[in-house]
Design an enzyme around this catalytic site. Structure first.
Site, PDB file in Angstrom:
ATOM      1  N   ASP A 218       0.822  -1.203   0.000  1.00  0.00           N
ATOM      2  CA  ASP A 218       0.000   0.000   0.000  1.00  0.00           C
ATOM      3  C   ASP A 218       0.865   1.266   0.000  1.00  0.00           C
ATOM      4  OD1 ASP A 218      -2.306  -1.522   0.033  1.00  0.00           O
ATOM      5  OD2 ASP A 218      -2.423  -1.574   2.207  1.00  0.00           O
ATOM      6  N   GLY A 219       2.024   1.198   0.659  1.00  0.00           N
ATOM      7  CA  GLY A 219       2.921   2.355   0.705  1.00  0.00           C
ATOM      8  C   GLY A 219       3.486   2.660  -0.679  1.00  0.00           C
ATOM      9  N   GLU A 223       2.933   5.967  -3.258  1.00  0.00           N
ATOM     10  CA  GLU A 223       3.950   6.711  -4.031  1.00  0.00           C
ATOM     11  C   GLU A 223       3.483   6.921  -5.469  1.00  0.00           C
ATOM     12  OE1 GLU A 223       7.995   5.830  -4.511  1.00  0.00           O
ATOM     13  OE2 GLU A 223       8.303   5.185  -2.458  1.00  0.00           O
ATOM     14  N   ARG A 331       5.259  -7.409  11.819  1.00  0.00           N
ATOM     15  CA  ARG A 331       5.385  -6.240  12.703  1.00  0.00           C
ATOM     16  C   ARG A 331       4.013  -5.671  13.078  1.00  0.00           C
ATOM     17  NH1 ARG A 331       6.197  -4.617   7.511  1.00  0.00           N
ATOM     18  NH2 ARG A 331       5.512  -2.550   6.792  1.00  0.00           N
ATOM     19  N   GLY A 529      -0.770   3.833   5.261  1.00  0.00           N
ATOM     20  CA  GLY A 529       0.488   3.204   5.655  1.00  0.00           C
ATOM     21  C   GLY A 529       1.646   4.182   5.802  1.00  0.00           C
TER      22      GLY A 529
HETATM   23  C1  LIG Z   1      -7.340  -8.804  17.918  1.00  0.00           C
HETATM   24  C2  LIG Z   1      -7.791  -9.039  16.524  1.00  0.00           C
HETATM   25  C3  LIG Z   1      -7.563  -7.830  15.743  1.00  0.00           C
HETATM   26  C4  LIG Z   1      -8.079  -7.929  14.347  1.00  0.00           C
HETATM   27  C5  LIG Z   1      -8.137  -6.564  13.759  1.00  0.00           C
HETATM   28  C6  LIG Z   1      -8.234  -6.655  12.293  1.00  0.00           C
HETATM   29  C7  LIG Z   1      -8.364  -5.313  11.666  1.00  0.00           C
HETATM   30  C8  LIG Z   1      -7.397  -5.195  10.568  1.00  0.00           C
HETATM   31  C9  LIG Z   1      -7.790  -4.096   9.656  1.00  0.00           C
HETATM   32  C10 LIG Z   1      -6.625  -3.656   8.902  1.00  0.00           C
HETATM   33  C11 LIG Z   1      -6.978  -2.538   8.014  1.00  0.00           C
HETATM   34  C12 LIG Z   1      -5.803  -2.186   7.249  1.00  0.00           C
HETATM   35  C13 LIG Z   1      -5.994  -0.978   6.413  1.00  0.00           C
HETATM   36  C14 LIG Z   1      -4.760  -0.826   5.592  1.00  0.00           C
HETATM   37  C15 LIG Z   1      -3.707  -0.167   6.017  1.00  0.00           C
HETATM   38  C16 LIG Z   1      -2.464  -0.108   5.174  1.00  0.00           C
HETATM   39  O1  LIG Z   1      -2.478   1.036   4.390  1.00  0.00           O
HETATM   40  C17 LIG Z   1      -1.258  -0.085   6.079  1.00  0.00           C
HETATM   41  C18 LIG Z   1       0.031  -0.139   5.290  1.00  0.00           C
HETATM   42  O2  LIG Z   1       0.110  -1.308   4.538  1.00  0.00           O
HETATM   43  P1  LIG Z   1       1.492  -1.780   3.819  1.00  0.00           P
HETATM   44  O3  LIG Z   1       2.430  -2.162   4.924  1.00  0.00           O
HETATM   45  O4  LIG Z   1       2.048  -0.632   3.042  1.00  0.00           O
HETATM   46  O5  LIG Z   1       1.109  -2.927   2.924  1.00  0.00           O
HETATM   47  N1  LIG Z   1      -1.329  -1.190   6.979  1.00  0.00           N
HETATM   48  C19 LIG Z   1      -1.584  -1.036   8.295  1.00  0.00           C
HETATM   49  C20 LIG Z   1      -1.726  -2.275   9.110  1.00  0.00           C
HETATM   50  O6  LIG Z   1      -1.678   0.040   8.805  1.00  0.00           O
HETATM   51  N1  LIG Z   2      14.072   1.072  -3.077  1.00  0.00           N
HETATM   52  C1  LIG Z   2      13.496   1.429  -1.934  1.00  0.00           C
HETATM   53  N2  LIG Z   2      14.194   1.501  -0.776  1.00  0.00           N
HETATM   54  C2  LIG Z   2      13.612   1.827   0.385  1.00  0.00           C
HETATM   55  N3  LIG Z   2      12.285   2.107   0.510  1.00  0.00           N
HETATM   56  C3  LIG Z   2      11.541   2.052  -0.601  1.00  0.00           C
HETATM   57  C4  LIG Z   2      12.090   1.704  -1.863  1.00  0.00           C
HETATM   58  N4  LIG Z   2      11.100   1.720  -2.789  1.00  0.00           N
HETATM   59  C5  LIG Z   2       9.975   2.068  -2.127  1.00  0.00           C
HETATM   60  N5  LIG Z   2      10.228   2.271  -0.818  1.00  0.00           N
HETATM   61  C6  LIG Z   2       9.292   2.628   0.276  1.00  0.00           C
HETATM   62  O1  LIG Z   2       9.020   1.468   1.040  1.00  0.00           O
HETATM   63  C7  LIG Z   2       7.827   1.681   1.779  1.00  0.00           C
HETATM   64  C8  LIG Z   2       7.056   0.401   1.982  1.00  0.00           C
HETATM   65  O2  LIG Z   2       6.735  -0.137   0.770  1.00  0.00           O
HETATM   66  P1  LIG Z   2       5.564  -1.158   0.482  1.00  0.00           P
HETATM   67  O3  LIG Z   2       5.809  -1.658  -0.910  1.00  0.00           O
HETATM   68  O4  LIG Z   2       4.260  -0.538   0.732  1.00  0.00           O
HETATM   69  O5  LIG Z   2       5.826  -2.355   1.486  1.00  0.00           O
HETATM   70  P2  LIG Z   2       5.125  -2.751   2.875  1.00  0.00           P
HETATM   71  O6  LIG Z   2       3.736  -3.175   2.515  1.00  0.00           O
HETATM   72  O7  LIG Z   2       5.936  -3.889   3.398  1.00  0.00           O
HETATM   73  O8  LIG Z   2       5.120  -1.550   3.747  1.00  0.00           O
HETATM   74  C9  LIG Z   2       7.040   2.709   1.004  1.00  0.00           C
HETATM   75  O9  LIG Z   2       6.838   3.805   1.840  1.00  0.00           O
HETATM   76  C10 LIG Z   2       7.934   3.092  -0.162  1.00  0.00           C
HETATM   77  O10 LIG Z   2       7.946   4.490  -0.328  1.00  0.00           O
END
Ligand SMILES: CCCCCCCCCCCCC/C=C/[C@@H](O)[C@H](COP(=O)(O)O)NC(C)=O
Ligand SMILES: Nc1ncnc2c1ncn2[C@@H]1O[C@H](COP(=O)(O)OP(=O)(O)O)[C@@H](O)[C@H]1O
Ligand SMILES: [Ca+2]
Length: 568
Positions: A218-219, A223, A331, A529
């Site tokens: 999602d991060g 971007e 994490r 995220g």
């Molecule tokens: C005790 C049992 C708890 C269960 C709770 C379940 C709720 C989970 C709902 C999660 C919703 C996530 C919305 C998405 C957020 C993403 O943008 C963000 C970033 O995702 P990325 O790491 O870039 O793929 N992830 C989080 C966990 O903040």
């Molecule tokens: N080459 C890179 N090195 C370090 N960070 C990066 C790179 N490319 C993208 N990112 C950053 O990594 C972060 C996490 O990326 P993402 O693909 O969403 O993984 P995750 O779901 O594990 O958080 C984003 O904020 C993005 O901006």
């Protein structure tokens, strides 16, 4: 003009050792076994699972929409072996008739369990070379006439997202499919955070491409949209920082190959986090509009959000988990548990502009699915509104008292512009939210006991309604603002002076001593995220600002014999 159902071609061809009547129209490729008594079924059914007992035997009759054909490949027989036109060799099967000289293979989309798509193939043989050629060229013509399919794609890979498998996933699972479908790509493996965003903003020659592919989480998707939305506004002469100006929609579609930690944008728009499924949605040229929220602080642009904007619980989970990136996707579980136990609440004021005139509420039983009529209706309404009211919407509504204000102590304030479904919570943070209805669901979780908060959280993973609790309220809104208590106006502050000053001193002393149970005054916003740098924010939904290579989550099809072209 030709009617859509009219046959373009009809021949008797062989599939393995059996004779089939094969027909091609603009919409369907059908192959139907000639004998009425099925003895030998050489093929898997179109659906991997026998979900539909009333369908005619799939070993006897198949149909594939032309829009779901991936490609067609010629096979040639040479010296008793069959050679593919890509040069690789395949042993001819003994049971194939000696008179079968020519063959072609059609690759098509096959639906599997849980919204997954796979690439299936069927090889047709025929005795007449000219007939074979005619089939191949007719199918290719049909594919070429489909203008929604991308031909050139710009691909960004985050090699460090999720379990650091982005590059491998793309090279092994996605690139071969793009090659088969005749799609050319320009691939950039990012070298640092914001590399993709800045490349899209300033360098990328967007005219050369029909879409952008994001390999990451999602991060990374965030971007990509920041780069693309910014670039589109500059190209269209719109000020991307403006709080009031209507933003120009982006014409390039974005495909998401999930390779991150949560991947909720992919999951909520496709129904599964599977790289092959995503690649196939890109190849067939799907299009799904998506709402985007813009976030401002004091008229200064901060970020865009398409999934979750979360203050309190989800903000704290994200801040805490960023320090534990080395743990990978786990994490979030670790920090989630920690923040649940910490049980911080935050004070502040939420004001919002309820979405009026739309169909649907956050408590509906209906879900946003492929071809969603609510998104179509509300999307239409939004475009009419923006033409009518232009920029004055906010001030007008403010003076006419349409804004509503809630002050309180909150464990979480979440705005979900889409369901935010993900493998952790398959129904999502707001199960009835829509991908493209021009609204966001504002969920307020007021201060409550740990036990009650746990009940709310656990309901994200069960069938029970997570909003059916006294300390939760949810509103479907077009715009909202949040002001943490300590940023409020002087008169507000005076009212609470005594309590406030006691708390501020106390919270400063206790900042590094969470064990004493004293809550910090501020949380931070989790914006798809990413952590926002400010807590007082103004959020506005821009309906259908971007488009994905997706079609929304498909309903499980209910087949009636009559709806099956093979049965008619
Ligand atoms: C005790 C049992 C708890 C269960 C709770 C379940 C709720 C989970 C709902 C999660 C919703 C996530 C919305 C998405 C957020 C993403 O943008 C963000 C970033 O995702 P990325 O790491 O870039 O793929 N992830 C989080 C966990 O903040
Ligand atoms: N080459 C890179 N090195 C370090 N960070 C990066 C790179 N490319 C993208 N990112 C950053 O990594 C972060 C996490 O990326 P993402 O693909 O969403 O993984 P995750 O779901 O594990 O958080 C984003 O904020 C993005 O901006
Ligand atoms: Ca929405």
């Amino acid at each position: 003009m030709e009617r859509p159902g009219r046959l373009l071609l009809q021949s008797e061809l062989r599939v393995r050792n059996a004779a089939y009547d094969v027909s091609l129209s603009r919409s369907l490729l059908i192959w139907k076994r000639r004998t009425s008594s099925p003895v030998y079924h050489p093929f898997r059914p179109r659906f991997c699972v026998p979900l539909f007992p009333r369908r005619p035997d799939p070993g006897v009759c198949h149909s594939v929409p032309v829009s779901e054909i991936i490609s067609v490949r010629e096979e040639e027989e040479e010296n008793g072996s069959r050679q593919r036109d890509d040069g690789s060799w395949k042993k001819i099967r003994e049971r194939e008739g000696k008179d079968c000289r020519q063959a072609f293979t059609v690759l098509y989309v096959e639906r599997c369990r849980q919204h997954r798509w796979r690439c299936a193939e069927v090889t047709f043989t025929c005795s007449d070379e000219a007939v074979c050629q005619h089939w191949v060229s007719s199918i290719r013509e049909q594919l070429a006439s489909n203008t929604s399919r991308p031909k050139h794609l710009l691909v960004y890979i985050n090699p460090y997202g999720g379990k650091r498998q982005g590059k491998r996933i793309y090279e092994q699972k996605v690139a071969p499919l793009f090659t088969q479908a005749g799609i050319s790509t320009s691939v950039i493996v990012t070298e640092y955070a914001n590399h993709a965003r800045d490349h899209l903003k300033m360098e990328a020659e967007l005219k050369k491409f029909d879409g952008v592919v994001c390999v990451g989480g999602d991060g990374m998707f965030s971007e990509i949209i920041h780069g693309l939305i910014w670039r589109t506004q500059i190209d269209c002469g719109v000020d991307p920082n403006s709080t009031e100006e209507a933003l120009s929609p982006c014409s390039l579609r974005i495909g998401i190959i999930p390779a991150g930690s949560t991947d909720c944008i992919c999951f909520a728009s496709v129904g599964t986090n599977d790289p092959v499924t995503s690649a196939l949605h890109i190849i067939v040229g799907d299009s799904q509009p998506l709402d985007v929220c813009s976030v401002h602080h004091n008229n200064m642009f901060l970020r865009y959000s398409v999934s979750l904007l979360g203050y309190g619980f989800y903000g704290d989970v994200l801040s805490d988990s960023e320090r534990k990136r080395w743990m990978g996707p786990a994490r979030y579980d670790f920090s989630g548990l920690k923040m649940f136990l910490t049980h911080h609440y935050y004070e502040g004021t939420v004001s919002y502009l309820p979405a009026k005139g739309i169909i649907g509420t956050p408590r509906d039983a209906t879900r946003c699915r492929s071809g969603c009529v609510i998104c179509q209706h509300n999307g239409q309404l939004n475009s009419e509104r923006s033409e009518k009211y232009e920029m004055d919407e906010a001030s007008d509504s403010e003076s006419s008292g349409e804004w509503r204000t809630i002050r309180g102590k909150f464990l979480a304030i979440n705005a979900a512009s889409m369901s935010c479904a993900c493998p952790r919570s398959p129904k999502g943070l707001s199960p009835a939210a829509h991908l493209a209805d021009g609204t966001t669901d504002l969920i307020l979780v007021r201060k409550c006991s740990r036990f009650n908060f746990l009940r709310h959280l656990l309901r994200h993973t069960s069938k029970d309604d997570q909003f059916d609790l006294t300390f939760i309220e949810v509103h479907r809104v077009r715009r909202f603002r949040f002001m943490p208590r300590h940023c409020q106006s002087d008169s507000d502050l005076e009212l609470d002076l005594h309590e406030n000053s006691k708390r501020q001193i106390f919270s400063q002393i206790c900042k590094d001593h969470p064990a004493c149970g004293c809550a910090p005054a501020y949380s931070s916003w989790n914006c798809d995220g990413e952590i926002l740098t400010h807590t007082a924010i103004d959020v506005r939904v821009h309906g259908q600002l971007i488009k994905l290579f997706a079609r929304g989550i498909e309903e499980l099809p209910v087949f009636e014999d009559l709806s099956n072209p093979c049965a008619i």
